[in-house]
Write a protein that holds these residues in place. Structure first.
Motif, mmCIF file in Angstrom:
data_model
loop_
_atom_site.group_PDB
_atom_site.id
_atom_site.type_symbol
_atom_site.label_atom_id
_atom_site.label_comp_id
_atom_site.label_asym_id
_atom_site.label_seq_id
_atom_site.Cartn_x
_atom_site.Cartn_y
_atom_site.Cartn_z
ATOM 1 N N ARG A 269 1.181 -1.081 -0.086
ATOM 2 C CA ARG A 269 -0.462 -0.097 -0.001
ATOM 3 C C ARG A 269 0.498 1.582 0.087
ATOM 4 N NH1 ARG A 269 -0.111 -0.971 5.862
ATOM 5 N NH2 ARG A 269 0.288 0.456 6.719
ATOM 6 N N ASN A 270 2.151 1.186 -0.161
ATOM 7 C CA ASN A 270 3.113 2.455 -0.374
ATOM 8 C C ASN A 270 3.797 2.479 -1.716
ATOM 9 O OD1 ASN A 270 3.765 3.664 2.903
ATOM 10 N ND2 ASN A 270 4.220 1.813 3.325
ATOM 11 N N PRO A 271 4.502 2.961 -2.178
ATOM 12 C CA PRO A 271 5.141 2.807 -3.256
ATOM 13 C C PRO A 271 5.949 2.357 -3.708
ATOM 14 C CG PRO A 271 5.626 5.275 -2.843
ATOM 15 C CD PRO A 271 4.451 4.722 -1.400
ATOM 16 N N VAL A 272 6.372 1.258 -4.082
ATOM 17 C CA VAL A 272 7.620 0.564 -4.419
ATOM 18 C C VAL A 272 9.000 0.923 -4.141
ATOM 19 C CG1 VAL A 272 8.098 -1.041 -6.186
ATOM 20 C CG2 VAL A 272 6.051 -0.704 -5.830
ATOM 21 N N HIS A 273 9.669 0.994 -3.417
ATOM 22 C CA HIS A 273 11.275 1.727 -3.535
ATOM 23 C C HIS A 273 12.560 -0.313 -4.322
ATOM 24 C CE1 HIS A 273 11.600 -0.949 0.446
ATOM 25 N NE2 HIS A 273 10.746 -0.267 0.747
ATOM 26 N N ASN A 274 13.380 0.935 -4.136
ATOM 27 C CA ASN A 274 14.610 -0.554 -5.019
ATOM 28 C C ASN A 274 14.829 -1.086 -3.774
ATOM 29 O OD1 ASN A 274 15.102 0.591 -6.330
ATOM 30 N ND2 ASN A 274 16.184 2.007 -6.304
ATOM 31 N N GLY A 275 14.466 -1.349 -2.400
ATOM 32 C CA GLY A 275 14.245 -2.790 -1.307
ATOM 33 C C GLY A 275 13.069 -3.463 -1.808
ATOM 34 N N HIS A 276 11.707 -3.336 -2.628
ATOM 35 C CA HIS A 276 10.371 -4.048 -2.699
ATOM 36 C C HIS A 276 11.498 -4.421 -3.656
ATOM 37 C CE1 HIS A 276 8.033 -0.757 -0.696
ATOM 38 N NE2 HIS A 276 8.173 -2.071 0.413
ATOM 39 N N ALA A 277 11.875 -4.021 -4.265
ATOM 40 C CA ALA A 277 12.147 -4.358 -5.689
ATOM 41 C C ALA A 277 13.233 -5.330 -6.073
ATOM 42 C CB ALA A 277 12.605 -3.791 -6.791
ATOM 43 N N LEU A 278 13.794 -5.533 -4.940
ATOM 44 C CA LEU A 278 15.059 -6.247 -4.539
ATOM 45 C C LEU A 278 14.342 -7.798 -4.019
ATOM 46 C CD1 LEU A 278 18.740 -6.494 -4.018
ATOM 47 C CD2 LEU A 278 18.068 -6.092 -1.534
ATOM 48 N N ASP A 310 -2.054 7.663 3.907
ATOM 49 C CA ASP A 310 -1.344 7.269 3.050
ATOM 50 C C ASP A 310 -1.007 7.550 2.220
ATOM 51 O OD1 ASP A 310 -0.790 4.435 4.584
ATOM 52 O OD2 ASP A 310 -2.822 3.756 4.148
ATOM 53 N N VAL A 311 -0.817 6.974 0.916
ATOM 54 C CA VAL A 311 -0.566 7.693 -0.485
ATOM 55 C C VAL A 311 -1.605 7.444 -1.146
ATOM 56 C CG1 VAL A 311 1.093 8.014 -2.581
ATOM 57 C CG2 VAL A 311 2.333 8.217 -0.308
ATOM 58 N N PRO A 312 -2.171 8.222 -1.636
ATOM 59 C CA PRO A 312 -3.385 8.201 -2.592
ATOM 60 C C PRO A 312 -2.965 7.051 -4.131
ATOM 61 C CG PRO A 312 -3.736 10.229 -2.546
ATOM 62 C CD PRO A 312 -2.005 10.086 -1.878
ATOM 63 N N LEU A 313 -3.591 5.817 -3.904
ATOM 64 C CA LEU A 313 -4.540 4.743 -4.926
ATOM 65 C C LEU A 313 -3.957 5.999 -6.552
ATOM 66 C CD1 LEU A 313 -4.675 2.377 -5.885
ATOM 67 C CD2 LEU A 313 -6.386 2.859 -6.465
ATOM 68 N N ASP A 314 -3.750 6.690 -7.071
ATOM 69 C CA ASP A 314 -3.805 7.650 -8.511
ATOM 70 C C ASP A 314 -2.253 7.662 -8.326
ATOM 71 O OD1 ASP A 314 -4.175 9.491 -6.595
ATOM 72 O OD2 ASP A 314 -4.392 11.030 -8.185
ATOM 73 N N VAL A 315 -1.502 7.420 -7.510
ATOM 74 C CA VAL A 315 -0.344 8.830 -6.766
ATOM 75 C C VAL A 315 0.969 6.681 -7.070
ATOM 76 C CG1 VAL A 315 1.653 9.785 -5.864
ATOM 77 C CG2 VAL A 315 -0.442 10.850 -5.973
ATOM 78 N N ARG A 316 0.025 6.235 -6.650
ATOM 79 C CA ARG A 316 0.677 5.149 -5.951
ATOM 80 C C ARG A 316 0.546 4.735 -7.397
ATOM 81 N NH1 ARG A 316 -1.962 1.635 -3.496
ATOM 82 N NH2 ARG A 316 -3.980 2.722 -2.030
#
Length: 483
Positions: A269-278, A310-316
């Protein structure tokens, strides 16, 4: 943290007693035995699918026999409760003549969840028996004696006036927030809504400040109404994101189209950072090492109700698209779709629901991390849930035996290598943990995170969002001062 996997393959029967199955014996073959993250080896199994003879009820919207080859939906087949186009005029006329129940925006989100089959084999808002099983046992017992996981009650609340208007009618029409007729609830049952019991059993606390409780349960009526759901038209939001809202049936078709032999789901439910991508890229690499030929990532952000900060869905969703554009994730092996469920922030109880819904979508692997579906305690300076309990509960939860649970290794920012990396306890002082809250604070204050934390285009999306938010807040303050 080690990466552990469980794999059980069983035969699941349909909830309906009118369904019969003829099965052939499984022909099991080991595909790969390499260890994953120095843990137990995964032994994947291929087998001849059972031959199925199914007696389907006469109304064509009842069952969808679409299945990917990876995992059967709970109950054996996907629920599809959208009325066929040829019957909609007749059903609409019937709904207009019935007593009405008005739905909130979050009720509509649950209507979508139910009618598309995310909660299969559930066929409507819960009657009391289903509600009590879900609330007290986190699962439902089917007519053949088997269990399916159902950790969150999916219910519809009504007030005293609505209950009086319904009277003795066996069916009601469902009206959306804009006054449009959404569907029909049939063979209804009305029963008491004990809010305190529901909150205590779902969240493990009745402390004030629980977002879903304050938004949904506290203002809700004192009665719950359950019944069989029919939805007049597919749920659409017309917000520019509907093309991301793929149903379980659509996802299963896409997995088969891409010839996936493994689907691993990652909810966030958060933006994807490089840790998620890893974590996601490393999971795919390990699956390939284990003998899978085409593992597909289902990047599946939650699209229903979330708390205000939380960051809104459209932004995410815009941020996620930039992650793929920048090549952080491979578009050829990634499907980005919206999971329509509202968020409860109910920790280990809720994470079972998140995993169960992905079974119905066709995923046979589910990635779980630290404190899934958790939040800070609303009145104390601590986590509401033990951060390790989510993955432990998923590994033992009734009804989730056929899903492979993948607890992931902890990723953090390596200040020496200047990138996100798996945490090394022997170098703990050289790692920086950047939480979702800290990430939002960086963006809100116009500060840049450390290089290598997030792809530049993705970070720019967040910065622009918070700049627009601050500009809007400034205008509102100015308007207040001038009045």
């Amino acid at each position: 943290m080690s990466f552990t996997i469980k794999l059980h393959i069983t035969n699941y029967l349909n909830l309906k007693t009118s369904t019969t199955y003829t099965t052939t014996k499984y022909n099991k073959t080991k595909i790969g035995t390499k260890p994953i993250y120095h843990s137990n080896p995964l032994i994947s199994t291929s087998y001849n699918k059972p031959t199925t003879t199914m007696h389907v009820p006469s109304y064509s919207s009842s069952f969808t026999l679409i299945k990917s080859s990876l995992i059967d939906p709970d109950g054996g087949s996907l629920v599809d409760l959208v009325v066929p186009e040829r019957e909609r005029v007749k059903k609409l006329s019937e709904a207009e003549a019935l007593p009405k129940v008005r739905l909130t925006k979050i009720d509509i989100e649950w209507v979508q969840v139910i009618c598309e089959g995310w909660a299969s084999p559930l066929r409507g808002f819960m009657r009391e028996s289903e509600y009590l099983q879900s609330l007290h046992f986190n699962c439902l017992r089917m007519e053949d004696g088997s269990l399916v996981n159902m950790s969150l009650p999916i219910v519809l609340a009504i007030d005293d006036d609505t209950k009086t208007r319904i009277g003795s009618s066996p069916n009601v029409g469902l009206v959306g927030p804009n006054g449009d007729l959404v569907g029909i609830l049939r063979s209804i049952e009305i029963y008491k809504h004990n809010k305190e019991e529901r909150i205590a059993r779902t969240w493990g606390t009745t402390a004030p400040g629980l977002p879903y409780v304050e938004e949904v349960i506290t203002p809700a009526g004192n009665w719950l109404i359950g019944g069989d759901l029919e939805v007049l038209n597919p749920i659409k939001y017309n917000d520019g994101l509907d093309h991301y809202r793929l149903s379980p049936q659509q996802l299963r078709k896409e997995f088969d189209k891409r010839q996936a032999d493994a689907v691993f789901a990652f909810q966030l439910r958060n933006p994807v950072h490089n840790g998620h991508a890893l974590l996601m890229n490393d999971t795919r690499r390990r699956l390939l090492e284990m003998g899978y030929k085409n593992p597909i990532l289902l990047l599946h952000p939650l699209g229903g109700f979330t708390k205000a900060d939380d960051v809104p869905l459209d932004v995410r969703m815009e941020q996620h698209s930039k992650v793929l554009e920048d090549g952080v994730l491979d578009p050829e092996t990634t499907i980005v779709a919206i999971f329509p469920s509202p968020m409860h922030y109910a920790g280990p109880t809720e994470v079972q629901w998140h995993a169960k819904a992905r079974i119905n979508a066709g995923a046979n692997f589910y990635i779980v991390g630290r404190d899934p579906a958790g939040m800070g305690h609303p009145t104390e300076k601590r986590d509401l849930y033990d951060p390790d309990h989510g993955k432990k509960v998923l590994s033992t939860a009734p009804g989730l035996e056929k899903l492979n649970i993948l607890p992931f290794r902890v990723a953090a920012y390596d200040t020496v290598e200047k990138k996100m990396a798996f945490f090394d306890p022997s170098r703990s002082k050289e790692f920086l943990f950047i939480s979702g809250t800290k990430m939002r604070t960086y963006a809100r204050n116009g500060e840049n995170p450390p290089d290598g934390f997030m792809c530049p285009q993705g970070w720019n999306v967040l910065v622009k969002y918070y700049e627009s938010l601050q500009a809007e807040e400034a205008l509102q303050q100015q308007a207040v001062l001038t009045t």
